[in-house]
Design a protein around this motif. Structure first.
Motif, PDB file in Angstrom:
ATOM      1  N   ARG A  29      -0.090 -18.831 -40.565  1.00  0.00           N
ATOM      2  CA  ARG A  29      -0.732 -19.260 -41.147  1.00  0.00           C
ATOM      3  C   ARG A  29      -1.345 -20.158 -40.654  1.00  0.00           C
ATOM      4  N   ALA A  30      -0.336 -21.373 -39.099  1.00  0.00           N
ATOM      5  CA  ALA A  30      -1.360 -22.007 -38.252  1.00  0.00           C
ATOM      6  C   ALA A  30      -2.404 -21.192 -37.610  1.00  0.00           C
ATOM      7  N   LEU A  31      -1.710 -20.262 -37.137  1.00  0.00           N
ATOM      8  CA  LEU A  31      -3.208 -18.982 -36.822  1.00  0.00           C
ATOM      9  C   LEU A  31      -4.434 -19.511 -36.950  1.00  0.00           C
ATOM     10  N   ALA A  32      -4.048 -18.876 -38.737  1.00  0.00           N
ATOM     11  CA  ALA A  32      -5.201 -18.859 -39.630  1.00  0.00           C
ATOM     12  C   ALA A  32      -6.495 -20.011 -39.931  1.00  0.00           C
ATOM     13  N   ARG A  33      -5.566 -21.545 -40.306  1.00  0.00           N
ATOM     14  CA  ARG A  33      -5.883 -22.618 -40.417  1.00  0.00           C
ATOM     15  C   ARG A  33      -6.399 -23.073 -38.319  1.00  0.00           C
ATOM     16  N   GLY A  34      -6.428 -22.226 -37.387  1.00  0.00           N
ATOM     17  CA  GLY A  34      -6.827 -22.553 -36.311  1.00  0.00           C
ATOM     18  C   GLY A  34      -5.746 -23.759 -35.615  1.00  0.00           C
ATOM     19  N   GLY A  35      -4.429 -23.884 -36.054  1.00  0.00           N
ATOM     20  CA  GLY A  35      -4.271 -25.093 -35.427  1.00  0.00           C
ATOM     21  C   GLY A  35      -2.399 -24.479 -34.256  1.00  0.00           C
ATOM     22  N   ALA A  36      -2.280 -23.105 -34.275  1.00  0.00           N
ATOM     23  CA  ALA A  36      -1.690 -22.577 -33.204  1.00  0.00           C
ATOM     24  C   ALA A  36      -1.436 -21.990 -31.674  1.00  0.00           C
ATOM     25  N   VAL A  37      -1.291 -21.461 -30.913  1.00  0.00           N
ATOM     26  CA  VAL A  37      -1.357 -20.790 -29.291  1.00  0.00           C
ATOM     27  C   VAL A  37      -0.391 -19.855 -29.587  1.00  0.00           C
ATOM     28  N   VAL A  38      -0.666 -18.927 -28.904  1.00  0.00           N
ATOM     29  CA  VAL A  38       0.158 -17.905 -28.776  1.00  0.00           C
ATOM     30  C   VAL A  38      -0.048 -17.284 -27.497  1.00  0.00           C
ATOM     31  N   ASP A  39       1.844 -17.013 -27.095  1.00  0.00           N
ATOM     32  CA  ASP A  39       1.946 -16.640 -25.236  1.00  0.00           C
ATOM     33  C   ASP A  39       1.121 -14.987 -25.436  1.00  0.00           C
ATOM     34  N   GLN A  40       0.152 -15.303 -24.207  1.00  0.00           N
ATOM     35  CA  GLN A  40       0.008 -13.891 -24.022  1.00  0.00           C
ATOM     36  C   GLN A  40      -0.385 -13.304 -22.772  1.00  0.00           C
ATOM     37  N   SER A  41       1.272 -13.682 -21.995  1.00  0.00           N
ATOM     38  CA  SER A  41       1.041 -14.066 -20.539  1.00  0.00           C
ATOM     39  C   SER A  41       1.547 -12.161 -19.846  1.00  0.00           C
ATOM     40  N   HIS A  42       1.259 -11.532 -21.031  1.00  0.00           N
ATOM     41  CA  HIS A  42       1.694  -9.823 -20.504  1.00  0.00           C
ATOM     42  C   HIS A  42       0.329  -9.632 -20.331  1.00  0.00           C
ATOM     43  N   LEU A  43      -0.774  -9.925 -20.531  1.00  0.00           N
ATOM     44  CA  LEU A  43      -1.768  -9.254 -20.185  1.00  0.00           C
ATOM     45  C   LEU A  43      -2.681  -9.634 -18.467  1.00  0.00           C
ATOM     46  N   GLY A  44      -2.858  -8.877 -18.369  1.00  0.00           N
ATOM     47  CA  GLY A  44      -3.011  -8.575 -17.047  1.00  0.00           C
ATOM     48  C   GLY A  44      -4.503  -9.070 -16.447  1.00  0.00           C
ATOM     49  N   VAL A  45      -4.546  -9.588 -15.045  1.00  0.00           N
ATOM     50  CA  VAL A  45      -5.697 -10.655 -15.155  1.00  0.00           C
ATOM     51  C   VAL A  45      -5.696  -9.472 -13.457  1.00  0.00           C
TER      52      VAL A  45
END
Length: 375
Positions: A29-45
């Motif tokens: 719900r926090a993500l849907a209303r625009g108030g959340a951060v998600v750790d995506q540090s498993h993505l490669g760069v």
């Protein structure tokens, strides 16, 4: 972030980051209303530097990035000679370096390095130095912000086309999502800064539920060794149909102009009366077409589940790849350890297998093709 109280480690491609932090519904719900951060540090760069970087990437991938402006996000595919998807990457250039966000950094960087020849480019896998944070923000990064990739899905890019609904009618039209790159050593500090503004730290349960709701394909889930981009509606954002030749381009053009993809992506609304959901890879079958002698005997196998999520409003949902010939209005069932799960399908890629701007036929059509459904 896995040291946070309540953190539950993800599995499969999402191992190494939190699946949730104890309250996945509140996180969604926090993500849907625009108030959340998600750790995506498993993505490669992966980074590409040098004066030839953009024209070089333009010549060997599916996207037109020859004149990509700084801080403008795009997406590209690396295809094999037969047009099958090998690598995918979000791409953004900061004026001196092109940044590629990918789930296969080692494979992508190795392939790019082999393709350099005599050009003035340097390729580096910098995953160990940079971490990704997901934000529900629909904006490109500014000159004062870190390198930021704004997900273009589902906006049909110039030179692209669609096999699904118009952009404005697409379920993903309201999904705001971007990836911000921060030094890996400062990941916790960057999260804390966002939490200080009132944001919630959310896990991949939340971001994956939003992705599935938006019909957004993901390389580690929807792609297998047979995947061509048409099957996943990926010509919207990752393929330019009018650029020069590149590996796999002949298949892309032939299917778009003359043929039809052999499979299509669908969204499934799963029966949530049971406590167990199907696993990724579970068989999708036609409902009620075979003798019921076991959990997997409801009928002919017509595809497989690629992503599964519990959505805070929609309930259990999934993405699946099925044969294109499966009628769009037929009921399906999915195998699970608890028995067959009923699934209603929602069309992602049109059953006709024809894009919105397919050229008009100049002569007899391939057997089985009727008049363009959009005409």
């Amino acid at each position: 972030m896995l040291r946070r109280r309540g953190a539950v480690d993800g599995a499969g491609p999402d191992a190494g980051v939190a699946w949730h932090y104890g309250d996945p519904t509140a996180e969604q719900r926090a993500l849907a209303r625009g108030g959340a951060v998600v750790d995506q540090s498993h993505l490669g760069v992966v980074t590409v530097t040098g004066p030839d970087r953009l024209t070089w990437l333009h010549s060997i991938t599916s996207q037109d990035v020859a004149a990509l402006p700084p801080r403008t996000s795009s997406e590209l595919l690396v295809l094999d000679p037969n047009g099958h998807v090998e690598h995918t990457a979000g791409v953004v250039d900061d004026g001196t370096t092109t940044w590629l966000l990918t789930e296969s950094p080692a494979g992508l960087s190795t392939w790019l390095d082999r393709m350099r020849f005599m050009l003035r480019v340097e390729v580096a896998d910098v995953t160990d130095d940079w971490a990704a944070l997901g934000e529900p923000v629909d904006a490109e990064g500014t000159a004062d912000e870190p390198v930021t990739w704004r997900d273009p899905w589902p906006r049909t890019a110039p030179g692209g086309t669609r096999y699904g609904p118009e952009d404005a009618a697409h379920p993903g039209a309201d999904r705001a999502w971007r990836i911000v790159l921060v030094p890996r050593a400062s990941l916790a500090e960057q999260v804390a800064q966002r939490e200080a503004t009132g944001w919630t730290l959310a896990g991949t349960w939340a971001s994956e539920a939003a992705r599935v709701e938006a019909w957004r394909p993901r390389a580690s889930h929807e792609v297998d060794h047979r995947t061509i981009p048409h099957e996943l509606d990926w010509l919207r954002t990752a393929v330019h149909l009018h650029k020069g030749c590149y590996r796999g381009q002949e298949t892309v053009a032939r299917v778009h102009n003359l043929g039809r993809p052999p499979r299509r992506l669908v969204m499934l609304h799963l029966d949530g009366s049971g406590h167990l959901l199907p696993e990724t890879g579970a068989a999708v079958r036609l409902a009620g077409t075979g003798p019921r002698t076991g959990a997997d005997a409801d009928g002919k196998v017509v595809g497989h589940v690629t992503s599964v999520a519990r959505h805070h409003e929609l309930g259990p949902i999934a993405l699946a790849v099925v044969k294109r010939s499966v009628p769009v209005d037929v009921e399906l069932v999915v195998d699970s350890d608890a028995g067959a799960v009923t699934a209603g399908q929602e069309v992602v890629v049109a059953g006709e297998g024809v894009s919105a701007d397919r050229p008009a036929a100049r002569g007899p059509l391939t057997r089985g093709l009727g008049q363009h459904p959009m005409l």
